[in-house]
Design a protein around this motif. Sequence first.
Motif, mmCIF file in Angstrom:
data_model
loop_
_atom_site.group_PDB
_atom_site.id
_atom_site.type_symbol
_atom_site.label_atom_id
_atom_site.label_comp_id
_atom_site.label_asym_id
_atom_site.label_seq_id
_atom_site.Cartn_x
_atom_site.Cartn_y
_atom_site.Cartn_z
ATOM 1 N N GLY A 105 63.813 100.969 35.534
ATOM 2 C CA GLY A 105 64.041 100.846 33.504
ATOM 3 C C GLY A 105 63.478 98.860 33.095
ATOM 4 N N GLU A 106 64.137 97.996 34.293
ATOM 5 C CA GLU A 106 63.811 96.998 34.058
ATOM 6 C C GLU A 106 62.082 96.647 34.267
ATOM 7 O OE1 GLU A 106 65.574 94.187 33.796
ATOM 8 O OE2 GLU A 106 67.584 95.509 34.618
ATOM 9 N N ASN A 107 61.969 95.688 33.398
ATOM 10 C CA ASN A 107 60.537 94.594 33.659
ATOM 11 C C ASN A 107 60.796 94.244 35.177
ATOM 12 O OD1 ASN A 107 59.199 95.863 31.009
ATOM 13 N ND2 ASN A 107 61.388 94.480 30.416
ATOM 14 N N LEU A 108 58.839 94.369 35.685
ATOM 15 C CA LEU A 108 59.463 93.301 36.559
ATOM 16 C C LEU A 108 58.013 93.434 37.258
ATOM 17 C CD1 LEU A 108 58.185 96.152 39.388
ATOM 18 C CD2 LEU A 108 60.694 96.037 39.310
ATOM 19 N N ILE A 109 56.865 92.227 38.063
ATOM 20 C CA ILE A 109 56.302 91.973 38.645
ATOM 21 C C ILE A 109 56.360 92.155 40.446
ATOM 22 C CG2 ILE A 109 54.340 89.825 39.401
ATOM 23 C CD1 ILE A 109 53.743 90.732 36.702
ATOM 24 N N ALA A 110 55.296 93.238 40.773
ATOM 25 C CA ALA A 110 55.641 93.531 42.498
ATOM 26 C C ALA A 110 54.087 92.996 42.640
ATOM 27 C CB ALA A 110 56.259 94.396 42.212
ATOM 28 N N ASN A 111 53.812 92.525 43.801
ATOM 29 C CA ASN A 111 52.544 92.861 44.264
ATOM 30 C C ASN A 111 51.349 92.296 44.135
ATOM 31 O OD1 ASN A 111 50.570 93.842 46.613
ATOM 32 N ND2 ASN A 111 50.616 96.052 45.909
ATOM 33 N N GLY A 112 51.526 92.274 42.392
ATOM 34 C CA GLY A 112 50.401 92.170 41.321
ATOM 35 C C GLY A 112 50.691 92.559 40.007
ATOM 36 N N ILE A 113 51.588 93.468 40.040
ATOM 37 C CA ILE A 113 51.452 94.154 39.558
ATOM 38 C C ILE A 113 52.236 94.358 37.771
ATOM 39 C CG2 ILE A 113 51.719 96.839 38.540
ATOM 40 C CD1 ILE A 113 50.679 97.222 41.531
ATOM 41 N N GLU A 114 52.303 94.582 37.069
ATOM 42 C CA GLU A 114 53.712 94.300 36.253
ATOM 43 C C GLU A 114 54.033 95.871 35.137
ATOM 44 O OE1 GLU A 114 54.360 92.562 31.326
ATOM 45 O OE2 GLU A 114 52.436 92.153 33.031
ATOM 46 N N GLY A 115 55.175 96.208 35.096
ATOM 47 C CA GLY A 115 55.409 97.160 35.149
ATOM 48 C C GLY A 115 57.033 97.348 35.252
ATOM 49 N N LYS A 116 57.424 98.817 34.481
ATOM 50 C CA LYS A 116 58.780 99.063 34.654
ATOM 51 C C LYS A 116 58.654 100.022 35.503
ATOM 52 C CE LYS A 116 60.365 98.363 29.651
ATOM 53 N NZ LYS A 116 60.958 99.576 28.610
ATOM 54 N N LEU A 117 60.372 99.480 36.534
ATOM 55 C CA LEU A 117 60.366 100.497 37.766
ATOM 56 C C LEU A 117 60.806 101.575 37.008
ATOM 57 C CD1 LEU A 117 62.267 99.325 41.125
ATOM 58 C CD2 LEU A 117 63.136 101.381 39.823
ATOM 59 N N GLU A 118 60.147 103.265 38.623
ATOM 60 C CA GLU A 118 60.179 104.073 36.842
ATOM 61 C C GLU A 118 61.293 104.828 38.642
ATOM 62 O OE1 GLU A 118 58.916 105.976 34.421
ATOM 63 O OE2 GLU A 118 59.478 104.519 33.857
ATOM 64 N N GLY A 152 64.109 91.239 29.510
ATOM 65 C CA GLY A 152 63.864 91.895 27.743
ATOM 66 C C GLY A 152 62.571 92.235 28.181
ATOM 67 N N ASN A 153 61.611 92.017 27.091
ATOM 68 C CA ASN A 153 60.185 92.761 27.307
ATOM 69 C C ASN A 153 58.469 91.441 27.509
ATOM 70 O OD1 ASN A 153 58.775 94.643 27.211
ATOM 71 N ND2 ASN A 153 58.184 93.872 25.020
ATOM 72 N N LEU A 154 59.139 90.828 28.034
ATOM 73 C CA LEU A 154 58.650 89.813 28.456
ATOM 74 C C LEU A 154 57.350 90.360 29.907
ATOM 75 C CD1 LEU A 154 60.529 87.310 30.479
ATOM 76 C CD2 LEU A 154 59.758 87.188 28.246
ATOM 77 N N HIS A 155 55.914 89.628 28.755
ATOM 78 C CA HIS A 155 54.815 90.497 29.725
ATOM 79 C C HIS A 155 53.505 88.917 30.459
ATOM 80 C CE1 HIS A 155 50.990 93.454 29.369
ATOM 81 N NE2 HIS A 155 50.269 91.559 29.751
ATOM 82 N N ARG A 156 52.975 89.739 31.649
ATOM 83 C CA ARG A 156 52.591 88.557 33.092
ATOM 84 C C ARG A 156 51.019 88.471 32.142
ATOM 85 N NH1 ARG A 156 53.296 86.223 37.553
ATOM 86 N NH2 ARG A 156 55.075 85.463 36.810
ATOM 87 N N VAL A 157 50.540 86.908 31.991
ATOM 88 C CA VAL A 157 48.842 87.089 31.708
ATOM 89 C C VAL A 157 48.605 86.424 32.615
ATOM 90 C CG1 VAL A 157 47.805 85.905 30.458
ATOM 91 C CG2 VAL A 157 50.035 86.446 29.310
ATOM 92 N N PHE A 158 47.166 86.423 33.457
ATOM 93 C CA PHE A 158 46.823 86.195 34.587
ATOM 94 C C PHE A 158 45.882 85.866 34.154
ATOM 95 C CE2 PHE A 158 49.619 89.532 36.264
ATOM 96 C CZ PHE A 158 50.060 88.810 37.662
ATOM 97 N N LYS A 159 45.329 84.413 34.156
ATOM 98 C CA LYS A 159 43.133 84.564 34.261
ATOM 99 C C LYS A 159 42.708 83.749 35.305
ATOM 100 C CE LYS A 159 40.390 84.532 30.949
ATOM 101 N NZ LYS A 159 39.574 86.051 30.497
ATOM 102 N N LYS A 160 41.373 83.644 35.480
ATOM 103 C CA LYS A 160 41.168 82.201 35.754
ATOM 104 C C LYS A 160 40.300 81.627 35.260
ATOM 105 C CE LYS A 160 38.339 83.442 39.864
ATOM 106 N NZ LYS A 160 39.014 83.851 41.174
ATOM 107 N N ILE A 161 39.455 80.592 35.026
ATOM 108 C CA ILE A 161 38.566 79.642 34.764
ATOM 109 C C ILE A 161 37.875 78.879 35.647
ATOM 110 C CG2 ILE A 161 37.920 78.317 32.448
ATOM 111 C CD1 ILE A 161 40.338 78.789 30.875
ATOM 112 N N GLU A 162 36.357 79.320 35.487
ATOM 113 C CA GLU A 162 35.312 78.305 36.133
ATOM 114 C C GLU A 162 35.241 76.570 35.414
ATOM 115 O OE1 GLU A 162 31.023 78.007 37.740
ATOM 116 O OE2 GLU A 162 31.538 79.492 36.235
ATOM 117 N N ILE A 163 35.667 75.665 35.964
ATOM 118 C CA ILE A 163 35.903 74.412 35.723
ATOM 119 C C ILE A 163 34.261 73.417 36.604
ATOM 120 C CG2 ILE A 163 38.176 74.424 34.991
ATOM 121 C CD1 ILE A 163 38.771 73.148 37.697
#
Length: 224
Positions: A105-118, A152-163
């Motif tokens: 039920g905990e929110n986590l990031i693992a192997n680049g995947i965000e979600g709840k451990l079921e 809590g209910n944190l959410h991860r944002v990933f992004k890449k921008i060309e410069i």
Amino acid sequence: MTVLPYIFNFILQLIILLISITLVRRLLKILSKNNPSQKKYLFFYDVVIYLIWILFIILKIAHALNDNLIIVGTAILILIALMWEYLKNLFLGIIFAFQYGYIVGENLIANGIEGKLESYSSSYFEILTNKGERYKVKYKKVYSDKFEIYKGNLHRVFKKIEIKKPSDSNEIKLNIMNHPFFIMNNNFDFYQERDDNGKLWLCFYFNVMNYNDAIIIQEYIDNL
């Protein structure tokens, strides 16, 4: 001791141990039927059982090697080689259990995947994402990749921008960090990388409070 009696004794002991483990687990399940922590108890019971199985196998190997070093030793080495990937994840899963405890039920990031451990398995755990997708994550990924647990209910944002040049990233970084939805904590990073075609990218990740905030800030970033 010849090989056949040894195999017979091994199978008999294996059956007795398996029946005992199953009966004790069923009894524990009955005794904790109305207890909200039942799944937690069963989880730690299963972890202990993994240790018992490992101890049982080690003792049998030690006994077998004294009787027929070449035949039994070769068979065991082949078995370990064939099951190495599973055994590695099993050992790391035991370490994971004692390190993080029961975190369904905990929110986590693992192997680049965000979600709840079921749910847990002996060699992996299952994650449910905000989109309803289920992923199986091997325990080795916890120790070879980034792993984080969110309160809590944190959410991860990933992004890449060309410069165009490295200095261009400073203004973009500042604009993002000044956004009201950006959470300043240890769980963010900005870095640059160049792809195979020679293009330069500003890559980053950070947290927002929920999925809706993530959509808003993604649109904000797209318009930078």
